[in-house]
Design an enzyme around this catalytic site. Structure first.
Site, PDB file in Angstrom:
ATOM      1  N   TYR A   1      -6.600   2.398   5.695  1.00  0.00           N
ATOM      2  CA  TYR A   1      -6.566   1.280   5.744  1.00  0.00           C
ATOM      3  C   TYR A   1      -6.107   0.439   6.882  1.00  0.00           C
ATOM      4  O   TYR A   1      -5.490  -0.482   6.554  1.00  0.00           O
ATOM      5  CB  TYR A   1      -4.626   2.036   5.225  1.00  0.00           C
ATOM      6  CG  TYR A   1      -4.210   3.172   6.132  1.00  0.00           C
ATOM      7  CD1 TYR A   1      -3.603   2.698   7.851  1.00  0.00           C
ATOM      8  CD2 TYR A   1      -3.764   4.718   6.108  1.00  0.00           C
ATOM      9  CE1 TYR A   1      -3.315   2.834   8.321  1.00  0.00           C
ATOM     10  CE2 TYR A   1      -3.141   5.311   6.253  1.00  0.00           C
ATOM     11  CZ  TYR A   1      -2.871   4.598   7.844  1.00  0.00           C
ATOM     12  OH  TYR A   1      -2.448   5.842   8.780  1.00  0.00           O
TER      13      TYR A   1
ATOM     14  N   CYS B   1      30.274  22.872  31.508  1.00  0.00           N
ATOM     15  CA  CYS B   1      30.804  23.100  32.561  1.00  0.00           C
ATOM     16  C   CYS B   1      31.966  22.327  32.808  1.00  0.00           C
ATOM     17  O   CYS B   1      32.573  22.999  34.199  1.00  0.00           O
ATOM     18  CB  CYS B   1      30.106  21.040  33.820  1.00  0.00           C
ATOM     19  SG  CYS B   1      30.529  19.608  33.344  1.00  0.00           S
TER      20      CYS B   1
ATOM     21  N   CYS C   1      26.391  19.252  36.019  1.00  0.00           N
ATOM     22  CA  CYS C   1      26.849  19.363  34.728  1.00  0.00           C
ATOM     23  C   CYS C   1      25.434  20.081  34.500  1.00  0.00           C
ATOM     24  O   CYS C   1      24.655  19.235  34.420  1.00  0.00           O
ATOM     25  CB  CYS C   1      27.140  19.259  33.259  1.00  0.00           C
ATOM     26  SG  CYS C   1      27.242  18.839  31.690  1.00  0.00           S
TER      27      CYS C   1
ATOM     28  N   LYS D   1      10.548   2.999   2.723  1.00  0.00           N
ATOM     29  CA  LYS D   1      10.445   3.827   2.475  1.00  0.00           C
ATOM     30  C   LYS D   1      10.950   4.233   1.257  1.00  0.00           C
ATOM     31  O   LYS D   1      12.256   3.610   1.221  1.00  0.00           O
ATOM     32  CB  LYS D   1      11.528   4.523   3.986  1.00  0.00           C
ATOM     33  CG  LYS D   1      10.724   4.930   5.530  1.00  0.00           C
ATOM     34  CD  LYS D   1       9.775   4.823   5.575  1.00  0.00           C
ATOM     35  CE  LYS D   1       9.263   6.791   6.279  1.00  0.00           C
ATOM     36  NZ  LYS D   1      10.051   7.004   7.417  1.00  0.00           N
TER      37      LYS D   1
ATOM     38  N   LYS E   1       2.621   4.614   1.193  1.00  0.00           N
ATOM     39  CA  LYS E   1       2.704   5.249   2.892  1.00  0.00           C
ATOM     40  C   LYS E   1       2.452   6.477   2.598  1.00  0.00           C
ATOM     41  O   LYS E   1       2.992   7.107   2.583  1.00  0.00           O
ATOM     42  CB  LYS E   1       3.791   4.884   3.049  1.00  0.00           C
ATOM     43  CG  LYS E   1       3.885   5.422   4.768  1.00  0.00           C
ATOM     44  CD  LYS E   1       4.981   4.743   5.328  1.00  0.00           C
ATOM     45  CE  LYS E   1       5.478   5.070   6.473  1.00  0.00           C
ATOM     46  NZ  LYS E   1       5.041   6.299   6.926  1.00  0.00           N
TER      47      LYS E   1
ATOM     48  N   CYS F   1      30.845  14.218  28.983  1.00  0.00           N
ATOM     49  CA  CYS F   1      31.706  14.920  29.802  1.00  0.00           C
ATOM     50  C   CYS F   1      31.560  14.016  31.281  1.00  0.00           C
ATOM     51  O   CYS F   1      30.693  13.561  31.228  1.00  0.00           O
ATOM     52  CB  CYS F   1      30.324  15.875  30.126  1.00  0.00           C
ATOM     53  SG  CYS F   1      29.964  16.759  30.840  1.00  0.00           S
TER      54      CYS F   1
ATOM     55  N   CYS G   1      34.163  19.564  28.617  1.00  0.00           N
ATOM     56  CA  CYS G   1      32.647  19.604  28.035  1.00  0.00           C
ATOM     57  C   CYS G   1      32.644  21.755  28.688  1.00  0.00           C
ATOM     58  O   CYS G   1      33.409  21.882  29.028  1.00  0.00           O
ATOM     59  CB  CYS G   1      32.039  19.681  29.675  1.00  0.00           C
ATOM     60  SG  CYS G   1      30.437  20.246  29.169  1.00  0.00           S
TER      61      CYS G   1
ATOM     62  N   ASP H   1       1.344  10.234   3.420  1.00  0.00           N
ATOM     63  CA  ASP H   1       2.345  11.226   4.724  1.00  0.00           C
ATOM     64  C   ASP H   1       1.079  11.997   4.615  1.00  0.00           C
ATOM     65  O   ASP H   1       1.277  13.781   4.322  1.00  0.00           O
ATOM     66  CB  ASP H   1       3.673  11.602   3.169  1.00  0.00           C
ATOM     67  CG  ASP H   1       4.673  12.306   4.861  1.00  0.00           C
ATOM     68  OD1 ASP H   1       4.330  12.193   5.578  1.00  0.00           O
ATOM     69  OD2 ASP H   1       5.226  13.129   3.922  1.00  0.00           O
TER      70      ASP H   1
ATOM     71  N   GLU I   1       0.847  -1.465   0.013  1.00  0.00           N
ATOM     72  CA  GLU I   1       0.447  -0.053  -0.135  1.00  0.00           C
ATOM     73  C   GLU I   1       0.496   0.961  -0.400  1.00  0.00           C
ATOM     74  O   GLU I   1       2.237   1.334   0.540  1.00  0.00           O
ATOM     75  CB  GLU I   1      -1.252  -0.189   1.006  1.00  0.00           C
ATOM     76  CG  GLU I   1      -1.381  -1.208   1.135  1.00  0.00           C
ATOM     77  CD  GLU I   1      -1.913  -1.376   3.045  1.00  0.00           C
ATOM     78  OE1 GLU I   1      -2.882  -0.132   3.775  1.00  0.00           O
ATOM     79  OE2 GLU I   1      -2.448  -2.541   3.265  1.00  0.00           O
TER      80      GLU I   1
END
Ligand code: IVH
Length: 711
Positions: free
Chosen positions: A245, A430, A458, A333, A135, A452, A427, A137, A133
């Protein structure tokens, strides 16, 4: 209607009003505030600013303070903004609305078909029919008909609970209010996709542009935005369409195949997609996909792939589900859409678990109808492998809802001053050391993450944990989005999850309450507090997921919730494992839960050995109530029993046996212990059978097991 001027602009002071004047003004204010509430909450079309609205309410309060006996039953002061007027109501889906697994390559489709065969214990040469079927969107919807009449429609939401959009769906011309034909089931929940055609999307955007309205990025956003209008008259003015569907609850099935059900829905007057086909081999599926890919651009509406579904419903029943997707269907897809743009900079984002992710800041470019200005670069190895430099021209792509990615560099266009990127070793938020470690999800490209080490200190990690905590599959607190979390965190109003629930009480005592601040009106603050209050009760699986413990995703949280049933039981088990350590029986008990491995047990132990986490958890539990896990399985003779399968089974594949037992409410464990209720032993069962005999656990043959679950 022209907005009425407010008397708050130059009001006679409340002290000077006569009693009659006060009564008249309170009546006028009640009407006016109610009207603005409707405009704001129901029509998303406020006529006055938040500040002007607040002035009206303050005026009302001032007059009421002077004449308390004149407070009206319908006074705005007696209504709490968010509870008085709501957006859409919620609908709990009687049958969950699930999503689909994805395939991108032909081989994945071949593997899908092979998996279906394996699960059903069939030979690859035994034909199984599938439907293929398009698909669509758009956005999925569930429409309930009772005795043939449309009674309710709901969006998918999180799959368990969606928004009630009945009045809006009734305005869609293609959706019948009454189903036709003599054989319509008493209850028929029709599921399908609401979408907008290309031509109608274009016209809508032109009209919107002319009237200064919102311009939509693509037909799907336009369809979603049009359906989620609080005023159904707006939805009615938008050109929405529908394809059926699938289905949810059905009092009787009209056919025993997917294609038969589609034909039935068509007979009942519902639009179904004319391109749907029944295929009997994998090569037919792939041919359908290739043909549809050719036709795609000329269809007049967006599709993003093909959905393959096992046609026979009895086989589907046996195949069941894994996590949130059926084993009997897959979405194949179409390739991602791509565009070319320039990398202007590379920033570092610090995630909830401390992972440092480099993000490319791009010259904005439209990819498949959406403007993209950021793309993830995953990790430092990925940047090195693709040799991405700042200033490079790159190919970017997005597929469906996935985060945009940089596919490759256009080397011919590399400028002389393109700069190599160096991953920081501290990091950026922090300043703690950031160390390389193997990627947490065992990245197929063998990537490594730099993490980190700041943990609880942090701020970036703390913010991300809070964002996760309020996110849709966790506490789902509406109106507390990323920006508000950032702001409240920076202002030290919210530092831990418990703070979210104490904010209102603290705000009431504050000299600078939220509603006195720029950007916050009384209504939006009330709405936020209402949304927080609505989440003071939460199911165990959401709660465990919300804690943001490493490796505890949605499915693992559910597995844990199903295994322990309640928070106290869960804590007792983890505390015992914390105390007992790796070799304890308590550790093994958690490790033995199907779907849970040592990585998860270690993460749970780490989490509950940290005093700060316990403190934060207890503070949170003072504010919220965690409800026990509710099984969605059918009650059966094996509900709550623990079963171990061993040896080779003949009538069922091992996976099928497991899935079936779980559907019936049993726990399936990987090893035998005193807590095991049954060991189902097939041919050549070995040590597990011996252990069961040792421990005196009931041993069943496969046939005995099947008789037991039928009972
Ligand atoms: S079947 C249990 N069929 O795709 C499976 N879904 O990625 C139910 N979609 O949420 C879905 N066209 O919104 C199915 N022909 C089709 C579809 C379709 C579009 C959407 C649907 C679903 C999403 C899953």
């Amino acid at each position: 209607m022209t907005p009425r001027k407010t008397t708050a602009q130059r009001p006679v002071s409340a002290d000077k009003l006569t009693r009659d004047e006060a009564a008249a003004e309170l009546q006028r204010l009640a009407d006016e505030i109610a009207r603005h509430d409707r405009l704001y909450y129901q029509s998303d079309a406020p006529e006055i600013s938040d500040a002007e609205y607040d002035d009206l309410r303050r005026r009302n309060d001032a007059i009421e303070a002077r004449f308390p006996d004149l407070v009206r039953p319908d006074s705005p002061s007696r209504r709490i903004g968010a509870t008085a007027v709501e957006g859409f109501g919620k609908v709990r889906h009687r049958v969950p609305m699930l999503s689909l697994g994805n395939a991108f390559e032909d081989e994945e489709v071949v593997e899908f078909a092979a998996r279906v065969h394996r699960f059903l214990g069939l030979d690859d040469s035994d034909p199984i029919a599938f439907t293929a079927e398009p698909k669509i969107d758009g956005l999925s919807i569930s429409i309930r008909y009772e005795n043939g009449h449309l009674v309710e429609a709901a969006t998918r939401g999180d799959g368990s609970e969606g928004e009630r959009v009945t009045d809006n769906v009734r305005t869609i011309g293609e959706i019948p209010h009454v189903l036709k034909g003599r054989h319509v089931p008493d209850v028929a929940e029709i599921r399908g996709e609401i979408y907008m055609s290309h031509a109608e999307f274009k016209t809508l955007n032109e009209t919107q542009a002319a009237s200064g309205g919102k311009i939509f990025a693509n037909p799907r956003n336009a369809a979603a935005g049009s359906l989620r209008q609080l005023d159904p008259a707006v939805t009615a003015s938008r050109p929405l369409r529908f394809f059926a569907y699938a289905w949810g609850e059905m009092s009787a099935l009209a056919a025993d195949t997917q294609h038969g059900m589609i034909e039935a829905m068509h007979r009942w007057g519902l639009p179904v997609n004319p391109l749907t086909r029944r295929c009997t081999s994998t090569s037919d599926l792939l041919k359908f996909y290739a043909d549809l890919g050719q036709k795609r651009a000329a269809l007049g509406y967006d599709i993003d792939g093909v959905v393959y579904k096992v046609d026979r419903l009895d086989l589907r029943e046996r195949l069941g589900f894994v996590s949130r997707s059926p084993r009997w269907a897959i979405a194949h897809k179409f390739p991602a859409e791509q565009a070319v743009t320039i990398v202007r900079a590379i920033d570092i984002q610090v995630g909830r678990t401390g992972a440092l992710t480099p993000v490319a800041k791009l010259e904005p470019v439209t990819v498949g109808g959406v403007v993209v200005s950021n793309a993830t670069l995953h990790n430092e190895d990925e940047i090195a492998r693709k040799d991405i430099r700042i200033g490079d021209t790159v190919v970017v792509q997005r597929a469906g809802d996935v985060i945009p990615q940089v596919v490759s560099v256009v080397l011919d266009k590399r400028p002389g001053d393109a700069q190599k990127f160096h991953m920081p070793h501290v990091c950026p938020v922090c300043g703690s050391h950031a160390v390389r470690e193997a990627s947490e999800d065992g990245d197929s490209e063998g990537g490594v993450v730099r993490r980190c080490t700041g943990g609880l200190i942090c701020p970036a990690q703390a913010k991300e944990r809070l964002k996760h905590f309020v996110s849709r599959l966790a506490f789902d607190i509406e109106g507390l989005g990323d920006e508000k979390i950032e702001l409240f965190f920076d202002e030290e109003l919210i530092r831990t999850p418990a703070d979210i629930f104490t904010l209102q009480a603290r705000d009431a005592r504050s000299n600078t309450p939220l509603k006195s601040r720029k950007g916050f009106g009384e209504k939006s603050v009330d709405k936020l507090f209402g949304a927080v209050d609505a989440r003071r009760k939460i199911g165990l699986e959401r709660f465990l997921y919300a804690l943001g413990i490493r490796y505890i995703g949605e499915q693992t949280a559910k597995d844990l919730a199903a295994a322990f049933g309640s928070l106290p039981e869960f804590r007792k088990a983890v505390d015992a494992a914390v105390a007992g350590g790796k070799n304890s029986e308590a550790y093994a008990d958690i490790d033995n839960i199907e779907g849970i491995g040592a990585t998860v047990v270690d993460a749970l132990i780490d989490f509950l050995s940290e005093p700060h986490n316990i403190e934060a958890l207890d503070a949170l539990l003072a504010e919220v109530e965690v409800e026990p896990y509710v099984r969605t399985t059918v009650a059966s003779s094996v509900s709550g029993k623990t079963v171990v399968f061993t040896g080779s089974l003949e009538r069922l594949s091992r996976n099928e046996a497991k899935a079936q037992a779980e559907r019936l409410g049993a726990k399936v464990a990987g090893s035998v212990s005193r807590k095991t209720d049954y060991v189902v032993a097939g041919a050549d069962a070995g040590s597990k059978l011996a252990k069961a005999r040792d421990l005196g656990v009931a041993v069943l043959t496969e046939d005995e097991w099947i008789d037991l679950i039928k009972a």
